[in-house]
Design a protein around this motif. Structure first.
Motif: not given
Length: 399
Positions: A242-246, A338-343
Motif C-alpha cells: 500500500d506504499y503508493q496509496i499511502e 484508486v488515488a483516493v482509495e475507493l478502488f
C-alpha cells in the motif's frame, strides 16, 4: 494553420475538451517527472520528459485528426481486418517473457523496431475489439438470433483477446470485459445470454487462477499480486503493497492547502507519479480546483459522447461512439478512485493527462472515431441546408 483549422470537423466541444486536457497535462507531467529524471541518472533534468510528452501528444492529435477524416462506416471492415492482427500482436507480447533484467513486468509491451519505442498492445486491442463488437451488434440489432449463432462471430474474438491480455494485465481485462458487457446490453443483446457470458467469464477466471496457483512458475507473482491488492484493499491493512496509496493519500490531504504548480513533495516518493498516480499530484499542487476541473472535463466529455451517439445517423454509429467513448471516461474515474482509495490499485492511466505514448495515442484514436461519427452528422445537416430545408429548424434540432 488556418487551412488545418478549416479541415477540422465534428463536435467542437469534444475538440475543446481534448485540447484543454492536453494543455493542462503539461504542468503536472513536467512537475511529476522530476523523480524519474533523478532515477534515470539525468541529474534532475526534466526537460527531456517535457519534450517526450509533447511529442506523444503531438502524434496523438495527428492520429485524432487523421482518424476523424475517415468516414466511420469504414471502421466496420477495418475492425474485421485488425482483429487477427491484434491477436498476433498479443500473442507476440505474451510470448516474449514476463520480466526484464530489472525484474519489471514487460509482457504488456512490445518494442517497435527502428524507432526504439515500446507499445502496449492491450490498449490497441481494446479499441479494435470495441469497434468489432459494435459492428456485430449493429448487424444483428433488428434480427432474432440464438445464443449459439453468436458464440463464434461475437464471443470468440472477445474470449481470445481477453485470455491473451489476462496473464499480464488483469485490470485491463476486467475493464474491457465490463465495457463489452455494457455495450452488448445497450445494443439490445438478450439479457439471458449476457448472464450466461458473465457466468462463463467468472468460471474461466476462477479456472485461470487455480491453474496459475498450481503452476506458479508459468506466471510468477501475477495472480498473487492481484489477490494481495484486493485483500489489502478489502481489509484496510497498511502493508508494503500500500506504499503508493499511502503516499497518494498524503498528497491529496496536502491539497487542502495546495502547494502550487511544480511544488509537490510526494512526487519524490511516488514511483508512478507521472502516470498512474498523477491525479494525487494534481490535487497536491492545485488543490480542490484541480480535481474539480478534471471531473468537469470528463463529465463534459461523457455528456458529449452521449449526445453524439444519440444523433448518429445509424445504429452502428451510435454503438461505435459508446463503445470507444465510454471506456475513456470509465478509465478516468477508475484512476481517480484508486488515488483516493475507493478502488484497488489497477495501473490505469488518466486519459490525456498521464504520461505514456500508447495510452495517449489510443485515447486520441478513440476520440477521432467519435469525431468521425459526429462529422458525418454534421455533413448530413449541411446537405439538408443546401437542399433548401429551413435553417432555423436545422439549428433547433441540432441544439
Amino acid at each position: 494553420m488556418q487551412n488545418i483549422v478549416s479541415q477540422i470537423k465534428g463536435d467542437r466541444a469534444i475538440w475543446a475538451i481534448a485540447t484543454l486536457l492536453a494543455i493542462f497535462s503539461f504542468l503536472p507531467v513536467y512537475s511529476a517527472a522530476s523523480n524519474l529524471a533523478y532515477a534515470g541518472g539525468t541529474s534532475g533534468n526534466t526537460f527531456s520528459f517535457f519534450v517526450k510528452h509533447f511529442m506523444h501528444l503531438s502524434l496523438g492529435f495527428a492520429i485524432m485528426f487523421a482518424v476523424h477524416k475517415i468516414p466511420y462506416r469504414y471502421f466496420k471492415g477495418l475492425s474485421m481486418v485488425l482483429i487477427p492482427v491484434v491477436l498476433v500482436l498479443l500473442l507476440i507480447t505474451i510470448l516474449q517473457g514476463s520480466t526484464n533484467a530489472q525484474g519489471t513486468n514487460t509482457s504488456r509491451w512490445i518494442q517497435i523496431p527502428i524507432v526504439n519505442m515500446s507499445f502496449q498492445t492491450s490498449t490497441f486491442a481494446a479499441v479494435v475489439l470495441m469497434v468489432y463488437v459494435a459492428r456485430y451488434l449493429s448487424k444483428i440489432r433488428e434480427k432474432s438470433v440464438s445464443f449459439k449463432e453468436t458464440i463464434l462471430p461475437l464471443w470468440g474474438p472477445v474470449f481470445f483477446v481477453l485470455i491473451l491480455i489476462l496473464p499480464a494485465n488483469f485490470s485491463t481485462t476486467a475493464i474491457i470485459f465490463t465495457m463489452v458487457m455494457m455495450l452488448a446490453f445497450i445494443g439490445g443483446y438478450p439479457i439471458k445470454y449476457l448472464l450466461v457470458i458473465i457466468g462463463s467469464g467468472l468460471l474461466a477466471l476462477t479456472m485461470f487462477i487455480l491453474v496459475a496457483k498450481a503452476f506458479p512458475e508459468a506466471m510468477p507473482n501475477r495472480v498473487d499480486t492481484w489477490m494481495s491488492r484486493i485483500e489489502n484493499f478489502a481489509n484496510g491493512e497498511d502493508t508494503e503493497e500500500d506504499y503508493q496509496i499511502e503516499k497518494a493519500k498524503i498528497a491529496i490531504a496536502t491539497g487542502i492547502k495546495p502547494l502550487g504548480p511544480g511544488k509537490s513533495v510526494q512526487k519524490n516518493f511516488l514511483p508512478q507519479s507521472s502516470s498512474d498516480f498523477i491525479f494525487a499530484i494534481i490535487i497536491e499542487e492545485y488543490g480542490l480546483f484541480g480535481g474539480i476541473f478534471l471531473l468537469v472535463m470528463y463529465s463534459w466529455l461523457l455528456l458529449r459522447i452521449v449526445v453524439v451517439s444519440q444523433k448518429a445517423d445509424t445504429i452502428f454509429g451510435m454503438l461505435l461512439v459508446l463503445g470507444v467513448g465510454l471506456p475513456i471516461v470509465f478509465q478516468a474515474l477508475i484512476n481517480m478512485a484508486v488515488a483516493v482509495e475507493l478502488f484497488p490499485v489497477t495501473g490505469q492511466t488518466l486519459p490525456l493527462i498521464s504520461s505514456g505514448g500508447t495510452s495517449i495515442w489510443m485515447t486520441c484514436m478513440a476520440i477521432g472515431i467519435i469525431l468521425s461519427v459526429s462529422a458525418k452528422r454534421q455533413e448530413i445537416k449541411e446537405n439538408e441546408v443546401l437542399e433548401g430545408d429551413n435553417p432555423l429548424d436545422i439549428l433547433s434540432e441540432t441544439i
